[in-house]
Design a protein around this motif. Structure first.
Motif, PDB file in Angstrom:
ATOM      1  N   PHE A  98      -0.065  13.245   5.941  1.00 19.55           N
ATOM      2  CA  PHE A  98       0.867  12.231   5.434  1.00 19.55           C
ATOM      3  C   PHE A  98       1.400  11.400   6.591  1.00 19.55           C
ATOM      4  O   PHE A  98       1.520  10.185   6.493  1.00 19.55           O
ATOM      5  N   VAL A 147       1.989   8.013   4.785  1.00 20.34           N
ATOM      6  CA  VAL A 147       2.281   8.226   3.368  1.00 20.34           C
ATOM      7  C   VAL A 147       3.688   8.813   3.268  1.00 20.34           C
ATOM      8  O   VAL A 147       3.998   9.817   3.907  1.00 20.34           O
ATOM      9  N   THR A 172       1.605   9.391  -6.035  1.00 19.36           N
ATOM     10  CA  THR A 172       1.411   8.640  -4.792  1.00 19.36           C
ATOM     11  C   THR A 172       0.024   8.878  -4.214  1.00 19.36           C
ATOM     12  O   THR A 172      -0.663   7.932  -3.812  1.00 19.36           O
ATOM     13  N   PHE A 217      -1.326   9.018   8.010  1.00 18.29           N
ATOM     14  CA  PHE A 217      -1.639   7.901   7.125  1.00 18.29           C
ATOM     15  C   PHE A 217      -0.395   7.122   6.696  1.00 18.29           C
ATOM     16  O   PHE A 217      -0.491   6.191   5.903  1.00 18.29           O
ATOM     17  N   VAL A 232      -3.114   6.460  -3.185  1.00 23.13           N
ATOM     18  CA  VAL A 232      -3.674   6.434  -1.830  1.00 23.13           C
ATOM     19  C   VAL A 232      -5.190   6.632  -1.890  1.00 23.13           C
ATOM     20  O   VAL A 232      -5.938   5.921  -1.204  1.00 23.13           O
ATOM     21  N   LYS A 292       0.837  -1.203   0.000  1.00 19.76           N
ATOM     22  CA  LYS A 292       0.000   0.000   0.000  1.00 19.76           C
ATOM     23  C   LYS A 292       0.871   1.252   0.000  1.00 19.76           C
ATOM     24  O   LYS A 292       2.031   1.217   0.412  1.00 19.76           O
ATOM     25  N   HIS A 293       0.267   2.339  -0.425  1.00 20.61           N
ATOM     26  CA  HIS A 293       0.938   3.628  -0.406  1.00 20.61           C
ATOM     27  C   HIS A 293       0.653   4.382   0.892  1.00 20.61           C
ATOM     28  O   HIS A 293       1.083   5.507   1.069  1.00 20.61           O
ATOM     29  N   TYR A 294      -0.094   3.743   1.770  1.00 23.77           N
ATOM     30  CA  TYR A 294      -0.347   4.316   3.083  1.00 23.77           C
ATOM     31  C   TYR A 294      -0.331   3.167   4.089  1.00 23.77           C
ATOM     32  O   TYR A 294      -0.332   2.006   3.716  1.00 23.77           O
ATOM     33  N   SER A 295      -0.318   3.523   5.373  1.00 25.26           N
ATOM     34  CA  SER A 295      -0.266   2.507   6.413  1.00 25.26           C
ATOM     35  C   SER A 295      -1.594   2.447   7.160  1.00 25.26           C
ATOM     36  O   SER A 295      -1.965   3.387   7.862  1.00 25.26           O
ATOM     37  N   LYS A 296      -2.283   1.337   6.991  1.00 23.38           N
ATOM     38  CA  LYS A 296      -3.530   1.151   7.736  1.00 23.38           C
ATOM     39  C   LYS A 296      -3.215   0.984   9.224  1.00 23.38           C
ATOM     40  O   LYS A 296      -4.023   1.334  10.074  1.00 23.38           O
TER      41      LYS A 296
END
Length: 113
Positions: free
Chosen positions: A62, A67, A99, A65, A103, A3-7
């Motif tokens: 950012f 990012v 990016t 999330f 996201v 992923k382009h973000y962190s859950k």
């Protein structure tokens, strides 16, 4: 696919509350696309003061999330304090656009938004 973000970052902030995570994701989707567009426009128009404001405003999102764009936002902030032309940050803004579009898609998919 990564992923382009962190859950995980989001989960920690929300205390694992899925409904709250969805609300935060929706807020990101409501606020960041127009901010990104305004940032691109400010850079295109060489409006460094406005570019600084939008780059600065986006950084906490950012971080929240996860990012990986904080360095790019910082580079844009730093550029606003120089006499360099917009070409100096063209790679940074390109990376941010690419990016963030990823996201946006991932958040919509992950939270059925």
């Amino acid at each position: 696919m990564s992923k382009h973000y962190s859950k995980q970052n989001l989960k920690e902030i929300a205390g694992g509350d899925e409904d709250f995570m969805a609300v935060v994701a929706q807020t990101f989707l409501d606020e960041i696309p127009p901010d990104l567009e305004a940032l691109e426009e400010a850079i295109d128009n060489d409006n460094k003061e406005l570019a600084y404001q939008f780059a600065h405003k986006m950084k906490p999102n950012f971080e929240m999330f996860g990012v990986d764009l904080i360095k790019d936002a910082k580079a844009i902030e730093d550029w606003t304090k120089t006499s360099k032309n917009k070409a100096a940050v063209s790679e940074n803004i390109k990376k941010m656009v690419t990016t963030l579009k990823a996201v946006f898609r991932e958040l919509k998919d992950d939270f059925s938004l």
